[in-house]
Design an enzyme around this catalytic site. Sequence first.
Site, PDB file in Angstrom:
ATOM      1  N   HIS A 405       7.426 122.584  -6.313  1.00 41.12           N
ATOM      2  CA  HIS A 405       6.486 123.831  -5.633  1.00 41.12           C
ATOM      3  C   HIS A 405       5.834 122.375  -4.589  1.00 41.12           C
ATOM      4  CE1 HIS A 405       7.193 126.888  -8.536  1.00 41.12           C
ATOM      5  NE2 HIS A 405       6.425 126.204  -9.019  1.00 41.12           N
ATOM      6  N   CYS A 454       9.882 124.447  -0.732  1.00 43.44           N
ATOM      7  CA  CYS A 454       9.648 125.416  -0.249  1.00 43.44           C
ATOM      8  C   CYS A 454       8.780 124.408   1.085  1.00 43.44           C
ATOM      9  CB  CYS A 454       8.854 126.390  -0.519  1.00 43.44           C
ATOM     10  SG  CYS A 454      10.055 127.641  -1.877  1.00 43.44           S
TER      11      CYS A 454
END
Length: 825
Positions: A405, A454
Amino acid sequence: MSDFLDRSAKIHLLKEPVVKRLCELLDRSSSKGWRRLGEIVISDRRFKVSSDDMEMCSLTVLKLEGSPSRMLLRLMGDRGCTVGHLTDYLHALGNAEALHCLKPSALQVLIQPQSVALVSGHNLRLSCHAVGKSPVQYQWFKTKEEVPNSSCPDLVISPVQQKDAGFYICRVNCGDSFEFSQWAQVDVLNVAMSYAPGHSYQSLEGRMKLVIQPQPQRLYVGDALQLECGAVGRPIPRYQWHRNGAPVPNGTKRKLTVPHVMQDHGGRYRCEISSSSSERLWTNEVDVAVAPGVAVQISEAVECSEVDVYAIGGASSELFLNSIPEKLYATDKVALLIGNLSYQNHPQLKAPMVDVYDLTNLLRQLNFKVVSLLDLTESEMRNAVDEFLLLLHKGVYGLLYYAGHGYENYGNSFMVPVDAPNPYRSANCLCVQSILKLMQEKETGLNVFLLDMCRKRNIHDDSTPNVVLRVTANIVFGYATCQDAEAFELSSSGFTNGVFVKFLKKRLLDDEKITVVLDRVAEDMGQFNATKGKQALEIRSSLSERRALTDAIMPSDNVAHAHSRQWAKAHELPETMCLNFDCGARIKLGFAAEFSNVLVIYTYIIKKPEEMSFCQAHVTDFSQDLDVDPKEMNRETPEETGIYLLSSSLPQHCLYTRLSSLQKLKEELVFTVCLQGTFAAMADDPVHWTKSINIGKPLIARLDLHRAMRRNSCLQTCLMPHSPSHSPCHSPGPDHCHLLYGSHYAQDHSRLSPQHHYLEVGDSAPGAMGGSFYENLSQCRYDPMYDSGGGLSSSPGRLSIPIEASDDITELQTVFINSLHLQQQ
């Protein structure tokens, strides 16, 4: 010994004499032959043998010496049938003669010696272990000559020398019976390696290590060309030389020799080194330049000394040598690979484990010192970065890969640890640009960042960047996705890479400037229909020279030898052990590394007393720091304990245990090996023997990443002005994650949260948007579900659309961002 061969062994491992006799019996029997055996297998349904398969078997009789039984056994073996299954089927068939074929002979070789390549001065050990109905004697031979004083199961030569290279075989005697082991080749390389004295080849068991690189050659027509490379490992490596990308005919030796070169022998050479476990290494690519011979013509009778002639030739030689451009070098190459997947407060990921594993193997082929770590907390990540920085100095190529993440605010990228709260802010994460600043202080030759995460804006983090970077022409960023976009994983019934690494691993070994390699990866990704228009590789670079990951290493005088030795120690495996128990049993205790912080332990019974009806060895009593699940210890297959990526290179017929998170280990690793045996004379009541084993701090545990963060760590530069030192969960918010689609891994429940449901291809879910599968690709389901305002959704089953940040990212561009050239994909 057991009445039958090892039941867990696959039937394609049966020796040819056994298979031949078995097929003869099944082919000639009408009522208890191969047709009836096939019917029994079909009714079982486990191995999916069909009537069409039986028809194919029957047609083999039309071939010369064709055997329907052999074809049937091959089909069964290809579909996982073991000796135990075959024994049960033959029992049901009632063919006593066929069953007798599966009974072991009076003498059986259980462990065969394996070919090995190792460095002169290290310790050689070849092992051969057999069991018989009476005591067994051993005698080793080198070619046809007996090896003196070699009547033990283990042949040990310490230290090994080049004269010890050759072919070895062991003869095993049991009464009047004798058997020979398979041949084992020993290749001894004469090279100085960067291992501690006395370090044996066993630490290289399970993977190859490249120790001799070919060197560039500058020759004249008629000179002799000799290129040499070498790798150590078990089994012995295979070689194939390539010139300008094409295999060299008959170039299958360590040394490639051309006695008299011509100009067309010039080019770029490298060697592919492989092993039987499908492991592959590539040497550096080197230039071989061949110039025409120097001709001195004297048109008339003049006085010309021998010195004058050599002077003419010397000038021509100097001109030739100066015409070849100098190649760029690294003083060392170091890579830190982090894959975070088992998040405590955020959706679990899958691909980082596979991505880190694949990139580790590829970067090692490029001679990088690789540290590969899974599932790190914030403090562990910061300490790992500190250790990584200690390995950097002037001219070093540093590479950081992160999968997990992440988010991006104001041009600064943040990596999210597995213990990050929900929501997380910059104080809970690591700022990549802060790490770059510290790398710049080391005067590195190349800084490469590959960020597989991301890059959405984190609306819960309103801190502003405070990282001022120097303007240097050696920085390359490869982002798996564009700014304010997600990066994707691919779903599969097995383990697969994320989209970025799926294409990166096909190009990483190319001998091209790193930005050219990433350009080609971007082009490949652009043709991938599943993510077209949703994920595109972005490259930011200030690199002015043609630096490539394939560049050779030329150590400088000021190399930090102490830190390099520390790194080497943190990647040494414990030595394989042979443990003898009072009952007469002997077991092998072996070790393998899946990652820098993941250790695999396996146990194998070498010798079992005849009076024992059952014998098994397992490991137990591990430190509570490691949080080992007893249900996943001492399993009969690697996959049962979570070892998926390394399973093909592990020995068979063992009990396997996987120890992860070694970075949490505070003390030396001490555990118990428990031997359990039963005796027919004791009514099969189990008897236990134990041994305590201390293997020190294995692998990355030596670096004590669990310690409190140092005062001068990268934490100091990661903090932003006005950002809290702690980030309490004031309000829930969306997670910035790799999007997952398709079903989650059924085989890896231990690491994947079972409550997360991912849409199957072609399936629809309540509330799902209409359209094709690819249209649904950009949807992400969060747990718990949040609405766009940050509160709990009133519809728990509704798919959530990733929240778009409302603020335009147009402010606060740093000197670094302005200095980087953005290459549009």
